[in-house]
Write a protein that holds these residues in place. Structure first.
Motif, short mmCIF file in Angstrom:
data_model
loop_
_atom_site.label_atom_id
_atom_site.label_comp_id
_atom_site.label_asym_id
_atom_site.label_seq_id
_atom_site.Cartn_x
_atom_site.Cartn_y
_atom_site.Cartn_z
N ASN A 199 0.25 -8.06 -6.82
CA ASN A 199 -0.66 -8.09 -5.67
C ASN A 199 -1.69 -9.21 -5.69
N VAL B 251 -4.68 0.01 -1.68
CA VAL B 251 -4.54 -1.42 -1.97
C VAL B 251 -5.80 -2.20 -1.57
N ASP C 105 0.84 -1.20 0.00
CA ASP C 105 0.00 0.00 0.00
C ASP C 105 0.87 1.25 0.00
#
Length: 313
Positions: free
Chosen positions: A88, A71, A61
């Motif tokens: 991610n 995020v 993040d």
């Protein structure tokens, strides 16, 4: 021009960091931190990988738009959010932040940002894994933008020392911050895809990265064969992967790091000295890690306090 932009960015980040406060919710939501701790502790009791997941989520993040909980946002319509970007897709345990947010909203609605919840949860993740604790500065706001395309800004496991230093310096973080924060790899797991290049066809003259300990490389090759590799195959980042300690640095000195970006930390005298220092003294590592976590997690430029961490207001 690039140097000027970095200077402006660093100055603005320091200004924002100075606006955070240790007692930000003292009057408006005094139980915020204990509520977050309860959510993290409950999740860890069911799934021991939760602390590593939360710590990684916080790093990912902060390195994109600052620690603004971008995020956590879901993709919507034509916009693919950060959590769906290639680096991610393996992030998990978002439900832990959802649970903490829901409980906090019941206690003090509209007060505590998702960005603060994630920063507090990351601290709790480290502490509940046997690591240090610290007072988290609070007062972050949540961002309204999240783009998967921006996740290419994250430091990659294949980065060399120059790329790592550049990535961290662009965020106002020093070489000591780089080495200390890399210690977050004390917790967690890696899929084969993140280190395959070190153990198969490394370069024109070596099949295996020569910086790898030979017996350790053989072990990795058995876990991640070039052919018939299982989809979720991989290995823990260190043998004590659910305990936050300084084993990570000892492994680097032995040539037993998983990522080439970890092994790169011994490629300059200054970074190697820090690796040796942290390998020798867990207390020195803890002190530097806490200092660097506070510095990194204070980068914030959000605009609102979300009611739901997955969607903007």
């Amino acid at each position: 021009m690039a140097a000027l932009l970095n200077l402006i960015l660093t100055f603005s980040l320091l200004t924002i960091a100075n606006s955070l406060s240790l007692n930000y919710y003292h009057k408006t939501c005094p139980d915020a931190e204990s509520i977050v701790a309860k959510a993290v502790k409950a999740a860890k009791a069911v799934d021991k990988t939760v602390p590593a997941a939360i710590l990684r989520m916080h790093f990912h993040d902060c390195f994109i738009r600052g620690c603004d909980a971008s995020v956590l946002l879901n993709s919507k319509g034509n916009n693919k959010a950060e959590k769906d970007g290639p680096p991610n897709v393996s992030l998990h345990a978002f439900y832990v932040i959802d649970n903490a947010k829901k409980a906090i909203e019941s206690a003090c609605p509209g007060i505590v940002s998702c960005a603060d919840i994630l920063a507090i949860a990351a601290r709790d993740a480290v502490f509940l894994s046997g690591g240090p604790s610290w007072d988290v500065p609070k007062g972050r706001k949540d961002g309204r933008k999240s783009k998967a395309s921006e996740t290419i800004q994250l430091p990659a496991p294949t980065f060399n020392i120059s790329q790592l230093q550049k990535s961290f310096s662009q965020r106002g973080l020093s070489i000591e911050d780089l080495v200390a924060l890399s210690g977050g790899h004390s917790l967690g797991f890696s899929h084969c895809s993140s280190f395959n290049s070190r153990i198969h066809n490394f370069d024109a003259t070596h099949d295996i990265d020569p910086s790898l300990n030979p017996s350790f490389a053989s072990k990795l090759k058995s876990i991640c064969p070039l052919k018939n590799q299982a989809k979720n195959a991989g290995t823990t980042l260190d043998p004590s992967s659910t305990t936050f300690d300084n084993t990570y640095y000892k492994l680097i000195l032995q040539g037993k790091s998983i990522f080439s970006s970890d092994q790169a930390l011994v490629d300059t005298p200054k970074t190697k000295n820090l690796v040796s220092k942290f390998a020798t003294s867990q207390d020195a590592f803890y002190k530097s890690f806490v200092k660097s976590m506070i510095k990194m997690s204070s980068i914030n430029n959000g605009q609102e306090v979300r009611k739901d961490c997955r969607v903007v207001n």
